[in-house]
Scaffold this motif. Sequence first.
Motif, PDB file in Angstrom:
ATOM      1  N   ARG A 188       0.998  -1.291  -0.064  1.00  0.00           N
ATOM      2  CA  ARG A 188      -0.127   0.084  -0.029  1.00  0.00           C
ATOM      3  C   ARG A 188       0.926   1.581   0.013  1.00  0.00           C
ATOM      4  O   ARG A 188       0.375   2.388  -0.541  1.00  0.00           O
ATOM      5  CB  ARG A 188      -1.068   0.086   1.080  1.00  0.00           C
ATOM      6  N   ALA A 191       2.295   1.917  -3.511  1.00  0.00           N
ATOM      7  CA  ALA A 191       1.427   2.424  -4.548  1.00  0.00           C
ATOM      8  C   ALA A 191       0.868   3.845  -4.109  1.00  0.00           C
ATOM      9  O   ALA A 191       0.979   4.795  -4.965  1.00  0.00           O
ATOM     10  CB  ALA A 191       0.223   1.712  -4.280  1.00  0.00           C
ATOM     11  N   THR A 204      -4.595   5.504  -6.430  1.00  0.00           N
ATOM     12  CA  THR A 204      -4.956   4.134  -5.657  1.00  0.00           C
ATOM     13  C   THR A 204      -6.032   4.007  -5.203  1.00  0.00           C
ATOM     14  O   THR A 204      -6.847   3.181  -4.434  1.00  0.00           O
ATOM     15  CB  THR A 204      -4.017   4.393  -4.257  1.00  0.00           C
TER      16      THR A 204
END
Length: 275
Positions: A188, A191, A204
């Motif tokens: 995460r 990204a 995202t």
Amino acid sequence: MVDDERDGVRLTSLDAPLGDGLEVTKGDLVEHLDANAFRLVPQLAGRPLSVKRVRPGQEPFMQRNVAKGAPEWVRTVPVWSYGANREVHQVLCDDRRTLLWLANQRAVEFHVPFFVAGAEAEPTGIVLDLDPPEGADFGVVVQAAELVRRALADAGLAGAVKTSGSKGVHVVVPVRGVRPEDAAAATRALAARAAALDPDLATTAYIREDRHGRVFLDSTRSGSSTIVAAYSPRIRPGLPVSAPVAWEDLPSVRPGDVTVRTAPERLGDGDPWTA
């Protein structure tokens, strides 16, 4: 119907159409998988395998549980299926013989998790799946991939890139000695950092309506999620292949360049995925 036998596996109906609208024969699938067994099997070995199969006259279907009537030498591993709410036995494709048997079952797509059986708490990699907006040129995916590459470099890391076999790319980063929750958090964060480098190009945002024409950097492929393996075909006309690409060659790549029929000249003799 043309039949054959390789490595003790009987291969049937090789001249028959593989599936509806795919424009290839079952033999085309078998030849690709057999020729690339030395590349594909290392991506699959030891990992609970999910396959997507085709049959003429039917819709493609995903199969996790081993097919009934499988030879006794096909290795499997018991895995709890939350979707089916029961234990299933997934194939471990550790050798060419098992790959050929799966090919004869019309298994086209080979999907694996980022862990090996028995070591589910030890992820071996993380991945970002780059998905372009509808109708976009592949060039925007290349630009987004370069954002991911920059974000990795800023963190002192490097990743490998491959086409998804569809319209996007996968950027994969090997990891070792991390917990699943840490791998998910790192995915995460990667990204988010990549999207922040050019928020007009990449996002995202998980909800499609919130992407507003930007490339989606999907960071959700962690834990028990799977990714289509490098060198696996995809169920689309011509059977395009999820093909590794050198970073410097990515701008010249186009989706669908590598198919089960063009792979011999496109892929060459080496294996850049393990380089």
